[in-house]
Design a protein around this motif. Structure first.
Motif, PDB file in Angstrom:
ATOM      1  N   LEU A 134      -6.923  -0.693  -1.897  1.00 19.20           N
ATOM      2  CA  LEU A 134      -5.628  -0.551  -1.218  1.00 19.20           C
ATOM      3  C   LEU A 134      -4.972   0.794  -1.542  1.00 19.20           C
ATOM      4  O   LEU A 134      -4.439   1.466  -0.656  1.00 19.20           O
ATOM      5  CB  LEU A 134      -4.687  -1.695  -1.618  1.00 19.20           C
ATOM      6  CG  LEU A 134      -5.010  -3.054  -0.990  1.00 19.20           C
ATOM      7  CD1 LEU A 134      -4.101  -4.138  -1.561  1.00 19.20           C
ATOM      8  CD2 LEU A 134      -4.846  -2.990   0.526  1.00 19.20           C
ATOM      9  N   LEU A 135      -5.049   1.199  -2.833  1.00 17.03           N
ATOM     10  CA  LEU A 135      -4.471   2.491  -3.228  1.00 17.03           C
ATOM     11  C   LEU A 135      -5.171   3.638  -2.505  1.00 17.03           C
ATOM     12  O   LEU A 135      -4.540   4.588  -2.048  1.00 17.03           O
ATOM     13  CB  LEU A 135      -4.580   2.675  -4.742  1.00 17.03           C
ATOM     14  CG  LEU A 135      -3.635   1.808  -5.595  1.00 17.03           C
ATOM     15  CD1 LEU A 135      -3.905   2.015  -7.081  1.00 17.03           C
ATOM     16  CD2 LEU A 135      -2.178   2.134  -5.281  1.00 17.03           C
ATOM     17  N   TYR A 136      -6.504   3.505  -2.385  1.00 15.44           N
ATOM     18  CA  TYR A 136      -7.299   4.545  -1.720  1.00 15.44           C
ATOM     19  C   TYR A 136      -6.830   4.749  -0.277  1.00 15.44           C
ATOM     20  O   TYR A 136      -6.768   5.861   0.227  1.00 15.44           O
ATOM     21  CB  TYR A 136      -8.782   4.135  -1.754  1.00 15.44           C
ATOM     22  CG  TYR A 136      -9.712   5.122  -1.111  1.00 15.44           C
ATOM     23  CD1 TYR A 136     -10.122   6.270  -1.790  1.00 15.44           C
ATOM     24  CD2 TYR A 136     -10.184   4.913   0.187  1.00 15.44           C
ATOM     25  CE1 TYR A 136     -10.976   7.182  -1.201  1.00 15.44           C
ATOM     26  CE2 TYR A 136     -11.032   5.815   0.788  1.00 15.44           C
ATOM     27  CZ  TYR A 136     -11.433   6.944   0.092  1.00 15.44           C
ATOM     28  OH  TYR A 136     -12.273   7.841   0.684  1.00 15.44           O
ATOM     29  N   PHE A 137      -6.493   3.626   0.391  1.00 14.03           N
ATOM     30  CA  PHE A 137      -6.050   3.740   1.783  1.00 14.03           C
ATOM     31  C   PHE A 137      -4.555   4.051   1.894  1.00 14.03           C
ATOM     32  O   PHE A 137      -4.140   4.825   2.750  1.00 14.03           O
ATOM     33  CB  PHE A 137      -6.336   2.428   2.530  1.00 14.03           C
ATOM     34  CG  PHE A 137      -7.789   2.256   2.863  1.00 14.03           C
ATOM     35  CD1 PHE A 137      -8.400   3.077   3.807  1.00 14.03           C
ATOM     36  CD2 PHE A 137      -8.560   1.312   2.222  1.00 14.03           C
ATOM     37  CE1 PHE A 137      -9.748   2.938   4.102  1.00 14.03           C
ATOM     38  CE2 PHE A 137      -9.899   1.163   2.509  1.00 14.03           C
ATOM     39  CZ  PHE A 137     -10.498   1.983   3.447  1.00 14.03           C
ATOM     40  N   ILE A 138      -3.772   3.444   1.009  1.00 17.42           N
ATOM     41  CA  ILE A 138      -2.318   3.516   1.203  1.00 17.42           C
ATOM     42  C   ILE A 138      -1.699   4.808   0.640  1.00 17.42           C
ATOM     43  O   ILE A 138      -0.790   5.374   1.261  1.00 17.42           O
ATOM     44  CB  ILE A 138      -1.642   2.260   0.591  1.00 17.42           C
ATOM     45  CG1 ILE A 138      -1.995   1.051   1.450  1.00 17.42           C
ATOM     46  CG2 ILE A 138      -0.130   2.403   0.507  1.00 17.42           C
ATOM     47  CD1 ILE A 138      -1.606  -0.270   0.848  1.00 17.42           C
TER      48      ILE A 138
END
Lengths: 353, 260
Positions: free
Chosen positions: B14-18
């Motif tokens: 999620l961090l990678y995308f967000i």
């Protein structure tokens, strides 16, 4: 007067011939059932009448007009399917109205006809429901109303009761027959359920291997089966070996008893062994009122089925199945007991091939 | 322990995308020095080129959806009804746009339909638009075909067709009044995906020199600082809006098919 005529109808799928030279005439207003096991060609004949399959040979005529090469939407035929096939995007009213709208009928005529049809199937109060909001029995009644709404010349029913539970099946088949009689519509009903066919048909076509083995009324089919297949497929049949004593007079020896068959036996020499068949109801436990015993055997099992006790007796290696009517003082045979049976002579038959 | 790793993987994903999105959104709001503002968005939305290119792309997206529906629904229906043996081949053809780059296709178009060819579509703006819609339809084919085919799988196509035929309906009536309404949710899913693809498409529109939204985003990105970030957020919002609509209509379909 013949209304639906099938002449030398044939159908092959590739090299597999599924319908062989099928001939039949159906009168106006008649209810005819095609009865047979899976793969016997009954549905293929129905689909050829509907126009979903093109016959490899032969002709189909309705009211004297050749329909053989007409497309399904050019034939005035109503059809009810096993899987209901109601249009999921339409409510009951619109489903029933579909055929009338396609035919370009005026709005007020459509409305009155749909109401009439819904009244016929006792579902006026469900006009706004969608198919997914109804039970299987209700859906099939709507499918029947939809098929009847455009006033088809012939109604085709392709195993319409198979997907329903036992109780609904019985009540719906009676309802179908009542509606059919009320409208006087020529109907072809396909089923593999012998009880369904026997109970509601004017005539039954017993199909086997792509051809009609016998066409007749329910009593004819049941009491006088034309072939061994028909005898075995329709109802329960007992077959026992007998010795032909006099073919001309139809006298055979069953066990130690001389029995007169209802008709002479041809094609067999006296003294030869023949197979004599009878339905369970032609046998009864021997007693003072029933005359001398023809068969004596050992009780194998006796199953209580409510109104009757289905009893199996081993008579010299032949298993005879017969029913004893249930009442408080009825005989209840036990396994291993010896039992003597009397046969009703007019219930005996010699089977052809 | 297993749960810890599962949650860990999810959080990292999620961090990678967000994070980049948060960074981009944050940057797009910093046009005015020292405070957060929507200046960049206001500038982008007020730009006449944005309005023109966006309108152009929306128009072409709607046309692409129409062409796609007219092409795919009857094809998928016919293959399912009459030619099931052709299904693997048709599926293969519909997958080709995923393996053939758009640039190859558009060069093929230019070579085939240039002004000295037998059908000089690139000679006029209308002709080039027709070519672009054809290209977009092809790009969206894998998504549209799969969506419609999945929709057809949920209904008994053969029996419904036969029921309609027995009631006197012809092919046009069957497709428009029975088949299409019953796969509408699937068609809408395909349509939203098509819309998202067309709105962001760059290669075909740029090489055919048409005023589409994709090339506009590229030009803006090369010359401005904050506006491209705002534009990217707007484009993301449109795409996510489409995906949200797919979810919404899918949920609507599930409730409509609930048995009694």
């Amino acid at each position: 007067m013949s209304f639906l005529t099938l002449t030398h109808l044939q159908k092959s799928f590739g090299s597999v011939k599924v319908v062989h030279d099928f001939n039949m005439t159906i009168d106006k207003g008649e209810f005819v059932s095609f009865l047979g096991p899976s793969g016997c060609g009954k549905t293929t004949v129905l689909r050829m009448i509907a126009g979903f399959e093109i016959p490899t040979g032969g002709t189909i005529e309705i009211a004297g007009k050749d329909q053989t090469h007409l497309r399904p939407n050019q034939r005035n035929i109503g059809m009810v399917f096993q899987a209901y096939a109601l249009f999921p995007n339409m409510n009951v009213f619109d489903n029933v109205a579909f055929g009338l709208k396609v035919a370009g009928k005026p709005k007020n005529e459509i409305e009155s006809r749909v109401k009439e049809m819904l009244k016929l199937i006792h579902l006026e109060h469900l006009a706004d429901r969608y198919p997914y909001q109804m039970s299987g029995g209700q859906q099939q009644r709507v499918a029947l109303a939809r098929a009847l709404a455009p006033k088809p010349e012939v109604l085709l029913l392709d195993e319409p009761l198979s997907a329903l539970d036992a109780k609904i099946r019985v009540s719906l088949r009676e309802e179908i027959r009542q509606i059919q009689r009320h409208l006087g519509i020529t109907t072809v009903f396909v089923t593999h359920d012998q009880e369904e066919a026997l109970s509601i048909s004017d005539r039954i076509v017993v199909m086997n291997g792509g051809k009609a083995d016998q066409i007749g009324t329910a009593p004819e089919i049941y009491n006088r089966p034309a072939t061994r297949f028909v005898a075995n497929f329709v109802g329960t049949l007992n077959v026992i070996e007998a010795t032909l004593v006099n073919g001309a007079t139809g006298v055979v020896k069953i066990g130690e008893e001389l029995v007169s068959l209802p008709q002479p036996v041809s094609g067999k020499a006296d003294g030869q062994s023949i197979s004599v068949a009878f339905r369970p109801e032609a046998a009864m436990v021997a007693g003072p009122a029933t005359g001398p015993a023809a068969l004596t055997g050992t009780v194998m099992s006796s199953n209580f089925l409510g109104s009757v006790m289905r009893t199996k007796v081993d008579v010299g290696g032949n298993i005879i199945s017969f029913d004893i009517f249930n009442h408080p003082s009825a005989l209840r045979p036990k396994a291993g007991e010896t039992l003597s049976l009397t046969l009703q002579k007019d219930g005996l038959m010699v089977l052809g091939d | 322990m297993k749960r810890f790793w599962a949650w860990g993987a999810l959080i990292i994903g999620l961090l990678y995308f967000i994070l980049p999105l948060i960074g981009m959104t944050n940057f797009s709001l910093k046009m005015r020095r020292g405070v957060y503002s929507f200046d960049a968005y206001a500038k982008v939305l007020a730009d006449t080129r944005f309005q023109e290119t966006f309108t152009y792309s929306v128009t072409l997206a709607l046309l692409t959806i129409l062409v796609g529906v007219f092409l795919v629904v009857p094809t998928a229906y016919w293959v399912r009804l009459k030619l099931p043996f052709l299904r693997p081949y048709v599926e293969f053809v519909t997958l080709l746009p995923l393996v053939i780059p758009a640039i190859v296709v558009v060069f093929g178009y230019i070579r085939l339909y240039n002004t000295s060819s037998w059908l000089p579509l690139t000679g006029t703006a209308l002709g080039t638009d027709v070519l672009l819609v054809a290209g977009y339809t092809m790009l969206a084919l894998p998504y549209m075909y799969r969506a419609v085919d999945t929709g057809l799988r949920t209904i008994d196509v053969t029996t419904l067709t036969e029921a309609a035929q027995s009631l006197g309906a012809g092919w046009f009536t069957i497709i428009t009044r029975i088949i299409l309404p019953n796969v509408l949710v699937a068609v809408l899913s395909g349509a939203f995906l098509t819309f998202a693809i067309v709105i962001g498409e760059f290669t075909m529109a740029a090489l055919l020199n048409r005023p589409a939204f994709g090339p506009y985003m590229q030009v803006l990105g090369a010359n401005r600082a904050y506006e491209p970030a705002a534009l990217a957020v707007i484009a993301f919002a449109i795409t996510w809006g489409c995906l949200g609509l797919i979810q919404l209509v899918s949920r609507f379909q599930k409730s409509a098919q609930r048995p009694v």
